[in-house]
Design an enzyme around this catalytic site. Structure first.
Site, PDB file in Angstrom:
ATOM      1  N   ASP A 185       0.816  -1.212   0.000  1.00  0.00           N
ATOM      2  CA  ASP A 185       0.000   0.000   0.000  1.00  0.00           C
ATOM      3  C   ASP A 185       0.853   1.266   0.000  1.00  0.00           C
ATOM      4  O   ASP A 185       1.842   1.352   0.718  1.00  0.00           O
ATOM      5  CB  ASP A 185      -0.894  -0.040   1.260  1.00  0.00           C
ATOM      6  CG  ASP A 185      -2.056   0.931   1.156  1.00  0.00           C
ATOM      7  OD1 ASP A 185      -2.256   1.512   0.077  1.00  0.00           O
ATOM      8  OD2 ASP A 185      -2.749   1.098   2.177  1.00  0.00           O
ATOM      9  N   GLU A 296      -3.042  -0.237  -8.518  1.00  0.00           N
ATOM     10  CA  GLU A 296      -3.909   0.878  -8.124  1.00  0.00           C
ATOM     11  C   GLU A 296      -3.081   2.158  -8.146  1.00  0.00           C
ATOM     12  O   GLU A 296      -1.978   2.202  -7.606  1.00  0.00           O
ATOM     13  CB  GLU A 296      -4.466   0.658  -6.713  1.00  0.00           C
ATOM     14  CG  GLU A 296      -5.210   1.891  -6.190  1.00  0.00           C
ATOM     15  CD  GLU A 296      -6.191   1.578  -5.086  1.00  0.00           C
ATOM     16  OE1 GLU A 296      -6.945   0.595  -5.215  1.00  0.00           O
ATOM     17  OE2 GLU A 296      -6.205   2.325  -4.101  1.00  0.00           O
TER      18      GLU A 296
END
Ligand code: ZN
Length: 510
Positions: A185, A296
């Site tokens: 992340d 992402e």
């Protein structure tokens, strides 16, 4: 647990014999007998592959992997079984997790690009997984069970290996054979992208915020056009051809178009960020191959909300550069602060979110909502306006639920955590943007033990505990007591997660 305690193994064997769990040379596969012995092992974990039977055991307060039969690749404490044959009692080490992923491929994560709804369930403590998996059991969403930023790794003193392994053990324990993901992340460098994918992560959230020049958005007129003229001529020619004639009508009816000033502004604010997104994506392809990972793009960590034009600009440029974006996180209007509900005008959020969702649909990826913990007032809109096609990330709320369990079951320990949080709050604000007012938190000495859990209904108290996890876990004594208390009440924690994350999913309509 790094060592499997020998006396715990003997104790386990003794109980297993008494409960008739051991057959000649192995473990019985009689589900009823195993259920009855639930205190000794997690019955859903039991799997046979060729001649090897493996399962997750509980040895005292720790968990261990039991391997009955040949079980190549595992290392642990070997014992002969009463009826003949041997068993290995293995620590939940990285090496054993690797062997388990090789033996049972579903205990490894996979890309989730083809899934409609995905939910990130960051588990900073490495013990929440079974609670998350039980929550997902009858839901139409795929979980990203490992999800950690480099900031979180630093603050918790963990490694990506550890984060991935914790998820693997959880999946194994619960016998969860559906697809699940692992998200590196908010990664900012090519090196971290390669590291995460090399370890086995299956999703990269590329954080390009350091390359977004928000200050350029304030330029106007000649100044703006002059700055644009400073960009390389070939880049400008490409952009002019791509955007000045673009008339994009979204399925919500909005039309997106760019005039020279609008294009110049988007290029100046996002141009370098796209270059960096491209570098991060290529690093990912090098490590995992095209389509071998979810990508992402996150542009959410900026001060100003992403406009629809900026979103289209970024999306169209990603497409032109052949970046396989699977989800994108814009910065939405209002405040998405950690661990508390949405702050802002819900109607305004809905209006702008609808457009972002439409842009994502047009370009064929999922819209991603970061800091999605506890945003109950906007969840229904997120579910409805995307028809369930979205990614949402939660993390802090899972830590808060752990501390809440402690407030309920061990008030004295909670008081120490709370005091530690107050003492270190100032330092913790260096990492997180919050608007916490410590003055609005009742003083500990004015609260009875029974009142402590009510603090978790107070936004300021939630944020106090939320952002200080790194400081609290750095205190060795506090950390030890925290984990041993949580382990003691681990089923209560998993149950709390089922309720709390379940409420998230209910509101999101999944
Ligand atoms: Zn984010």
């Amino acid at each position: 647990m790094n060592e499997v305690a020998k006396h715990e193994i003997d104790g386990w064997l003794e109980k297993a014999v008494r409960a008739d769990l051991l057959t000649a040379g192995g473990l019985t596969e009689d589900a009823a007998a195993l259920k009855a012995a639930g205190a000794l092992l997690y019955p859903n974990s039991l799997r046979r592959k060729d001649d090897t039977v493996c399962c997750l055991l509980r040895l005292g307060s720790a968990r261990a992997l039991g391997v009955f039969g040949p079980g190549a690749g595992f290392s642990g404490e070997s014992r002969s079984l009463p009826g003949g044959g041997r068993a290995l009692f293995c620590a939940l080490s990285h090496e054993n997790a690797e062997s388990l992923r090789a033996l049972l491929p579903w205990t490894a994560p996979s890309p989730l690009a083809s899934q409609k709804t995905t939910i990130g369930l960051g588990d900073r403590l490495g013990v929440a997984g079974p609670g998350h998996i039980r929550t997902l059991e009858d839901r139409k969403a795929a979980p990203v069970l490992a999800q950690q930023s480099v900031r979180e790794l630093d603050l918790t003193g963990r490694s990506y290996e550890d984060v991935l392994d914790s998820a693997t053990w959880a999946v194994f324990q619960e016998g969860y054979e559906r697809p699940w993901g692992a998200d590196g992340d908010h990664l900012k460098t090519e090196e971290w992208v390669r590291t995460a994918l090399g370890i086995g992560f299956t999703m990269i959230t590329a954080d390009v915020s350091d390359y977004i020049h928000g200050e350029k958005a304030a330029l106007h007129g000649d100044e703006l056009l002059a700055a644009y003229a400073g960009l390389p001529a070939s880049f400008r020619r490409t952009l002019d051809a791509e955007f000045l004639s673009l008339r994009l009508t979204l399925d919500t009816g909005e039309e997106i178009r760019f005039d020279p000033e609008g294009l110049a502004r988007a290029a100046l604010v996002y141009g370098e960020a796209l270059d960096h997104a491209e570098r991060l994506y290529r690093a990912g392809v090098e490590a995992a191959g095209e389509g071998g990972f979810d990508f992402e793009l996150s542009v959410d960590e900026t001060d100003t909300p992403t406009t629809p034009e900026a979103h289209v600009f970024v999306a169209a440029e990603c497409r032109r550069r052949n970046l396989g974006v699977t989800s994108l996180a814009p910065r939405f209007v209002g405040e998405f602060q950690k661990g508390i509900d949405y702050i802002g005008d819900v109607k305004e959020f809905e209006k702008s979110f609808a457009v972002h969702a439409a842009v994502a649909r047009h370009f064929g990826y999922r819209i991603s909502v970061h800091s999605g913990s506890d945003k109950f007032t906007v969840f229904p809109a997120v579910g409805r306006l995307t028809a369930g096609s979205f990614h949402i990330k939660t993390a802090g709320t899972n830590w808060l639920e752990a501390v809440l369990v402690i407030a309920r079951l061990n008030p004295a320990l909670y008081r120490r955590l709370h005091q530690g949080a107050l003492d270190s709050f100032e330092r913790a604000t260096a990492y997180y943007h919050v608007t916490t007012d410590l003055g609005k938190i009742p003083a500990l000495e004015d609260l009875s033990d029974a009142e402590l859990p009510e603090l978790f209904a107070n936004s300021d108290a939630r944020q106090l505990i939320h952002i200080t996890y790194g400081e609290l876990l750095r205190n060795t004594e506090l950390k030890r007591d925290f984990f041993s208390c949580l382990e003691e009440h681990i089923e209560a924690y998993w149950q709390a997660l089922q309720v709390h994350i379940g409420r998230h999913l209910d509101r999101l309509g999944i």
